[in-house]
Design an enzyme around this catalytic site. Structure first.
Site, PDB file in Angstrom:
ATOM      1  N   LYS A 124      68.610  32.137 -70.052  1.00  0.00           N
ATOM      2  CA  LYS A 124      68.461  33.555 -69.693  1.00  0.00           C
ATOM      3  C   LYS A 124      68.976  34.458 -70.827  1.00  0.00           C
ATOM      4  O   LYS A 124      68.291  35.366 -71.276  1.00  0.00           O
ATOM      5  CB  LYS A 124      69.242  33.862 -68.413  1.00  0.00           C
ATOM      6  N   LYS A 159      69.417  37.867 -61.032  1.00  0.00           N
ATOM      7  CA  LYS A 159      69.338  36.406 -61.038  1.00  0.00           C
ATOM      8  C   LYS A 159      70.582  35.805 -61.682  1.00  0.00           C
ATOM      9  O   LYS A 159      71.213  36.427 -62.548  1.00  0.00           O
ATOM     10  CB  LYS A 159      68.080  35.928 -61.766  1.00  0.00           C
ATOM     11  N   ARG A 209      54.129  30.617 -68.920  1.00  0.00           N
ATOM     12  CA  ARG A 209      54.890  29.657 -69.713  1.00  0.00           C
ATOM     13  C   ARG A 209      54.121  29.389 -71.008  1.00  0.00           C
ATOM     14  O   ARG A 209      52.983  28.894 -70.976  1.00  0.00           O
ATOM     15  CB  ARG A 209      55.089  28.359 -68.922  1.00  0.00           C
ATOM     16  N   ARG A 224      51.937  31.290 -63.993  1.00  0.00           N
ATOM     17  CA  ARG A 224      52.390  30.844 -62.671  1.00  0.00           C
ATOM     18  C   ARG A 224      52.424  32.061 -61.758  1.00  0.00           C
ATOM     19  O   ARG A 224      53.287  32.914 -61.870  1.00  0.00           O
ATOM     20  CB  ARG A 224      53.749  30.165 -62.801  1.00  0.00           C
ATOM     21  N   ARG A 232      58.565  35.435 -57.028  1.00  0.00           N
ATOM     22  CA  ARG A 232      58.736  34.386 -58.041  1.00  0.00           C
ATOM     23  C   ARG A 232      57.425  33.638 -58.262  1.00  0.00           C
ATOM     24  O   ARG A 232      56.762  33.252 -57.310  1.00  0.00           O
ATOM     25  CB  ARG A 232      59.813  33.391 -57.583  1.00  0.00           C
ATOM     26  N   ASP A 272      59.129  32.049 -71.292  1.00  0.00           N
ATOM     27  CA  ASP A 272      58.592  32.679 -70.099  1.00  0.00           C
ATOM     28  C   ASP A 272      58.323  34.137 -70.428  1.00  0.00           C
ATOM     29  O   ASP A 272      59.205  34.850 -70.930  1.00  0.00           O
ATOM     30  CB  ASP A 272      59.566  32.570 -68.928  1.00  0.00           C
ATOM     31  N   GLU A 280      62.618  34.485 -70.488  1.00  0.00           N
ATOM     32  CA  GLU A 280      63.477  33.306 -70.634  1.00  0.00           C
ATOM     33  C   GLU A 280      63.065  32.519 -71.864  1.00  0.00           C
ATOM     34  O   GLU A 280      61.910  32.567 -72.296  1.00  0.00           O
ATOM     35  CB  GLU A 280      63.417  32.377 -69.409  1.00  0.00           C
ATOM     36  N   ASN A 282      63.370  28.631 -72.539  1.00  0.00           N
ATOM     37  CA  ASN A 282      63.734  27.361 -71.920  1.00  0.00           C
ATOM     38  C   ASN A 282      63.843  26.255 -72.967  1.00  0.00           C
ATOM     39  O   ASN A 282      62.889  25.990 -73.697  1.00  0.00           O
ATOM     40  CB  ASN A 282      62.693  26.981 -70.869  1.00  0.00           C
TER      41      ASN A 282
END
Length: 314
Positions: A124, A159, A209, A224, A232, A272, A280, A282
């Site tokens: 994050k 979050k 993604r 997504r 979400r 993301d 994000e 990842n």
């Protein structure tokens, strides 16, 4: 080449969608020996980082996809590559594993992603290093700062900093209803730091993604898309995965970050992106290989093993 996967138990894999399994299949196709072990299999013994490691045999039988040999205690330096593919939670046990992997590197192991780079890139918080691509963001545990942020931006997302798969994400709208309760829950009454962001309306078109492999950009993203009134888009939270070409803003973000993150020791990264906003970075166990391959015919696992071969040979 001998490749050892540090991963969750293979018995838990959903092989039709698991990216680690796709890596294993591609490596096996090339004649490489593949192995598996978990964090609880590792130890530092007599100054050496070792693990109880099992050889994997892929059977090709859809009802019985793999066999594991009896585990053998081996030094991680005995492998050409060790792939860190353990899913979060990114807790102290995860951090201890990175310390052991870093010691193994000093003993000759080649670990991807580099354990120090994983530790240094909270998934994050890392977006703050690329703030030109982010929506307004606040990181704090202070209730008054959060309330002021909500008053300014009205519609916000809150979050935890250590969540995955969309867990613990809350949306607070203009009326601020339940903001106090959400703050208490996520910060554990002011004892834990969280992230707060302005709500990005483009989430209805998907949380994209974007994969970076070996400093290069995979040409398709997996959007997504939230379902059933969810905020979400994460697949683990029921999002619908739709592979699509990268937009101009996607490419700008990805091409800016890809070489920089690769130089930092991150062979595989999952960005993301919502709309034109990076949300994000990842680095633990990025996914979405199989969905992109199945929908677009682009073999992401092959690109990854190509990059791994190049990194090992370097």
């Amino acid at each position: 080449m001998k490749i050892a996967f540090l991963t969750d138990p293979l018995s838990n894999f959903k092989t039709y969608k698991d990216s680690t399994y796709a890596m294993m299949v591609e490596a096996d196709k090339r004649g490489y020996a593949i192995y598996a072990f978990g964090p609880d299999d590792m130890a530092l013994e007599s100054g050496k980082v070792i693990a109880n490691i099992s050889r994997i045999t892929l059977t090709g039988d859809s009802q019985d996809l793999f066999r594991l040999s009896e585990p053998e205690s081996l030094a991680l330096s005995a492998f050409d590559a060790v792939l860190q593919r353990k899913d979060p939670p990114f807790d102290m046990e995860y951090i201890y594993a990175t310390y052991l992997l870093e010691l193994a590197e000093q003993q000759g192991a080649r670990v991807f992603n580099k354990p120090a780079a994983i530790r240094n890139h909270n998934e994050k918080l890392s977006i703050a290093q690329f703030s030109q691509f982010t929506a307004p963001t606040l990181v704090t545990r202070d209730e008054q700062r959060i309330r002021a942020f909500q008053k300014e931006h009205q519609d916000i997302i809150l979050k935890p900093l250590d969540g995955m798969g969309g867990t613990g994400i809350f949306r607070i709208r203009e009326d601020g209803m339940n903001l106090g309760s959400v703050i208490e829950t996520l910060t554990v009454n002011g004892s834990r730091t969280i992230m707060v962001q302005r709500y990005i309306p483009e989430i209805v078109h998907g949380d994209k993604r974007i994969l970076l492999i070996g400093g290069k950009v995979v040409p398709f993203a997996l959007a997504r898309i939230p379902q059933n009134g969810e905020v979400r888009g994460n697949l683990a939270a029921g999002g619908l995965g739709v592979a699509q070409e990268l937009s101009a803003s996607d490419l700008e973000i990805a091409q800016t970050l890809a070489p920089e993150l690769y130089q930092r020791g991150l062979l595989l990264v999952g960005l993301d992106v919502i709309g034109a906003n990076l949300t994000e970075v990842n680095v633990t166990s990025p996914t979405c290989f199989q969905e992109i391959t199945q929908q677009k015919g682009f073999n992401v696992a092959a690109m990854f093993i190509d990059a791994l071969e190049t990194a090992v040979a370097a």
